[in-house]
Enzyme design. Structure first.
Site, PDB file in Angstrom:
ATOM      1  N   TYR A 142      -7.780  15.723  -4.853  1.00 43.46           N
ATOM      2  CA  TYR A 142      -7.241  15.147  -6.091  1.00 43.46           C
ATOM      3  C   TYR A 142      -6.458  16.212  -6.867  1.00 43.46           C
ATOM      4  O   TYR A 142      -5.306  16.008  -7.255  1.00 43.46           O
ATOM      5  CB  TYR A 142      -8.395  14.595  -6.926  1.00 43.46           C
TER       6      TYR A 142
ATOM      7  N   LYS B 235      -2.379  16.171  -7.438  1.00 43.77           N
ATOM      8  CA  LYS B 235      -1.819  16.069  -8.786  1.00 43.77           C
ATOM      9  C   LYS B 235      -1.063  17.350  -9.159  1.00 43.77           C
ATOM     10  O   LYS B 235      -0.086  17.309  -9.908  1.00 43.77           O
ATOM     11  CB  LYS B 235      -2.937  15.787  -9.798  1.00 43.77           C
TER      12      LYS B 235
ATOM     13  N   ASP C 131       0.874  -1.165   0.000  1.00 39.79           N
ATOM     14  CA  ASP C 131       0.000   0.000   0.000  1.00 39.79           C
ATOM     15  C   ASP C 131       0.917   1.223   0.000  1.00 39.79           C
ATOM     16  O   ASP C 131       1.665   1.444   0.970  1.00 39.79           O
ATOM     17  CB  ASP C 131      -0.881  -0.018   1.254  1.00 39.79           C
TER      18      ASP C 131
HETATM   19  N1  LIG Z   1      -8.666   6.779 -15.414  1.00 42.11           N
HETATM   20  C1  LIG Z   1      -8.709   8.090 -15.622  1.00 42.11           C
HETATM   21  O1  LIG Z   1      -9.668   8.620 -16.215  1.00 42.11           O
HETATM   22  C2  LIG Z   1      -7.552   8.956 -15.159  1.00 42.11           C
HETATM   23  C3  LIG Z   1      -7.580  10.319 -15.461  1.00 42.11           C
HETATM   24  C4  LIG Z   1      -6.518  11.131 -15.068  1.00 42.11           C
HETATM   25  C5  LIG Z   1      -5.457  10.579 -14.371  1.00 42.11           C
HETATM   26  N2  LIG Z   1      -5.465   9.252 -14.077  1.00 42.11           N
HETATM   27  C6  LIG Z   1      -4.323   8.722 -13.339  1.00 42.11           C
HETATM   28  O2  LIG Z   1      -3.776   7.615 -14.043  1.00 42.11           O
HETATM   29  C7  LIG Z   1      -3.173   6.718 -13.106  1.00 42.11           C
HETATM   30  C8  LIG Z   1      -3.712   5.320 -13.351  1.00 42.11           C
HETATM   31  O3  LIG Z   1      -5.104   5.323 -13.045  1.00 42.11           O
HETATM   32  P1  LIG Z   1      -6.173   4.393 -13.780  1.00 42.11           P
HETATM   33  O4  LIG Z   1      -7.482   5.114 -13.635  1.00 42.11           O
HETATM   34  O5  LIG Z   1      -5.682   3.996 -15.111  1.00 42.11           O
HETATM   35  O6  LIG Z   1      -6.126   3.078 -12.896  1.00 42.11           O
HETATM   36  P2  LIG Z   1      -7.119   2.460 -11.819  1.00 42.11           P
HETATM   37  O7  LIG Z   1      -7.943   1.435 -12.489  1.00 42.11           O
HETATM   38  O8  LIG Z   1      -7.804   3.510 -11.022  1.00 42.11           O
HETATM   39  O9  LIG Z   1      -6.044   1.721 -10.918  1.00 42.11           O
HETATM   40  C9  LIG Z   1      -5.288   2.451  -9.995  1.00 42.11           C
HETATM   41  C10 LIG Z   1      -3.997   1.708  -9.730  1.00 42.11           C
HETATM   42  O10 LIG Z   1      -3.332   2.367  -8.638  1.00 42.11           O
HETATM   43  C11 LIG Z   1      -3.117   1.422  -7.619  1.00 42.11           C
HETATM   44  N3  LIG Z   1      -3.267   2.025  -6.313  1.00 42.11           N
HETATM   45  C12 LIG Z   1      -4.233   2.893  -5.907  1.00 42.11           C
HETATM   46  N4  LIG Z   1      -4.083   3.161  -4.595  1.00 42.11           N
HETATM   47  C13 LIG Z   1      -3.003   2.442  -4.176  1.00 42.11           C
HETATM   48  C14 LIG Z   1      -2.368   2.274  -2.930  1.00 42.11           C
HETATM   49  N5  LIG Z   1      -2.799   2.903  -1.836  1.00 42.11           N
HETATM   50  N6  LIG Z   1      -1.297   1.459  -2.861  1.00 42.11           N
HETATM   51  C15 LIG Z   1      -0.849   0.809  -3.957  1.00 42.11           C
HETATM   52  N7  LIG Z   1      -1.405   0.916  -5.165  1.00 42.11           N
HETATM   53  C16 LIG Z   1      -2.485   1.722  -5.265  1.00 42.11           C
HETATM   54  C17 LIG Z   1      -4.164   0.337  -7.828  1.00 42.11           C
HETATM   55  O11 LIG Z   1      -3.698  -0.876  -7.306  1.00 42.11           O
HETATM   56  P3  LIG Z   1      -4.374  -1.699  -6.092  1.00 42.11           P
HETATM   57  O12 LIG Z   1      -5.834  -1.380  -6.084  1.00 42.11           O
HETATM   58  O13 LIG Z   1      -4.015  -3.106  -6.399  1.00 42.11           O
HETATM   59  O14 LIG Z   1      -3.678  -1.195  -4.885  1.00 42.11           O
HETATM   60  C18 LIG Z   1      -4.244   0.271  -9.340  1.00 42.11           C
HETATM   61  O15 LIG Z   1      -3.223  -0.551  -9.832  1.00 42.11           O
HETATM   62  C19 LIG Z   1      -3.517   7.261 -11.710  1.00 42.11           C
HETATM   63  O16 LIG Z   1      -2.425   7.987 -11.212  1.00 42.11           O
HETATM   64  C20 LIG Z   1      -4.698   8.175 -11.972  1.00 42.11           C
HETATM   65  O17 LIG Z   1      -4.824   9.193 -10.999  1.00 42.11           O
HETATM   66  C21 LIG Z   1      -6.487   8.419 -14.453  1.00 42.11           C
END
Ligand SMILES: NC(=O)c1ccc[n+]([C@@H]2O[C@H](COP(=O)([O-])OP(=O)(O)OC[C@H]3O[C@@H](n4cnc5c(N)ncnc54)[C@H](OP(=O)(O)O)[C@@H]3O)[C@@H](O)[C@H]2O)c1
Length: 265
Positions: free
Chosen positions: A159, A163, A64
């Site tokens: 958030y 960021k 975590d």
């Molecule tokens: N999806 C979007 O629309 C979007 C938009 C802008 C930015 N982002 C950014 O892109 C990145 C990837 O996001 P996503 O939306 O593609 O993925 P996601 O499906 O939300 O998955 C998030 C990932 O982060 C890990 N994570 C979250 N909290 C954690 C913790 N406390 N410890 C360890 N691991 C943690 C999760 O792993 P576990 O659950 O296994 O811990 C998972 O692998 C993030 O930084 C997000 O903020 C996403």
């Protein structure tokens, strides 16, 4: 690269799902051995099997990232596994935190949890790995931020702040590490059509009694995306691979916004 050779060790946080998972696979496809970190070890084990099937080594690190002790222990294991050499670091673990409470109703615990995930964890990772990379005189770090780090948004205080803070961390690290040949950049995605977001859009369609296409169109209009669609994970992956590849050798301290034009500064 000859068969059996590696492009060097890569480390991806947040690799158990979404964009981080796709980044880990792309790095393996490009010849990197890849260490993958998240809390869901089962999902990471499945990913490790896919990486191994590409002929690359994989290391599963369950942690975590909000817990400094767990993250430090994972970084110890990473450095043992990689013989103290890391070529690529991608900080992709992230959370939105609660999405609507205004400041005043937003709990300190939720604020701390979001900042610990999105900002403090990349700091811990870079605190440990940047000196190693600088000592080697090379390396690429990519921090995955978000377009809410380029602007404010009501209901997204923790958030947006986390960021936004990651941009400052990225720029400072880039200035410190540049003379030693290490690049540090920030990617700012807007909405990405990963499974978690698709599930949200489906739920919005069901709640509103409309089709999924209509729900997506309404979401895109609400987000003000000129190109009219969310990104795909592959759009973010392509930028990561550019930054860690030959094209990225003279790019550092930059913020690359991939959001269909929603943020035009
Ligand atoms: N999806 C979007 O629309 C979007 C938009 C802008 C930015 N982002 C950014 O892109 C990145 C990837 O996001 P996503 O939306 O593609 O993925 P996601 O499906 O939300 O998955 C998030 C990932 O982060 C890990 N994570 C979250 N909290 C954690 C913790 N406390 N410890 C360890 N691991 C943690 C999760 O792993 P576990 O659950 O296994 O811990 C998972 O692998 C993030 O930084 C997000 O903020 C996403």
């Amino acid at each position: 690269m000859r068969a059996g050779e590696t492009a060097g060790a890569a480390f991806v946080t947040g690799a158990s799902a979404g964009t981080g998972r796709e980044i880990a696979l792309a790095l393996a496809a490009a010849g990197h051995d890849v260490a993958v970190l998240g809390r869901r070890v089962d999902a990471l084990e499945e990913l490790a099997v896919e990486i191994a099937a590409m002929g690359r080594r994989a290391l599963v690190l369950g942690a975590d990232v909000r817990e400094a002790d767990q993250l430090e222990a994972a970084l110890d294991r990473l450095l043992d596994w990689s013989d103290g050499r890391i070529e690529v670091v991608v900080n992709a673990a992230g959370t939105t935190g609660p999405l609507s409470p205004p400041i005043g109703q937003y709990s300190l615990a939720d604020f701390d949890s979001t900042v610990a995930t999105n900002l403090r964890a990349p700091f811990i990772v870079m605190s440990r790995l940047l000196p190693v990379m600088r000592g080697a005189g090379r390396g690429r770090i990519v921090n995955i931020g978000g377009n809410h780090g380029m602007r404010g948004r009501a209901g997204r205080s923790s958030y947006s702040a986390s960021k936004w803070g990651l941009r400052g961390l990225t720029r400072s690290a880039a200035l410190e590490a540049g003379p030693d040949g290490v690049t540090v950049n920030y990617i700012a995605p807007g909405p990405i059509a990963i499974p978690r977001m698709k599930a949200n859009w489906k739920a919005q369609a069901e709640a509103g009694g409309i089709s999924e296409d209509e729900a997506l169109r309404a979401y895109v209009a609400n987000m003000g995306i000129p190109l009219g669609k969310p990104s795909e994970a592959e759009d973010i992956v392509a930028m990561v691979m550019y930054l860690v590849g030959p094209g990225g050798r003279n790019i550092t301290g930059q913020e690359l916004v991939i959001d269909g034009g929603a943020t035009v500064l």
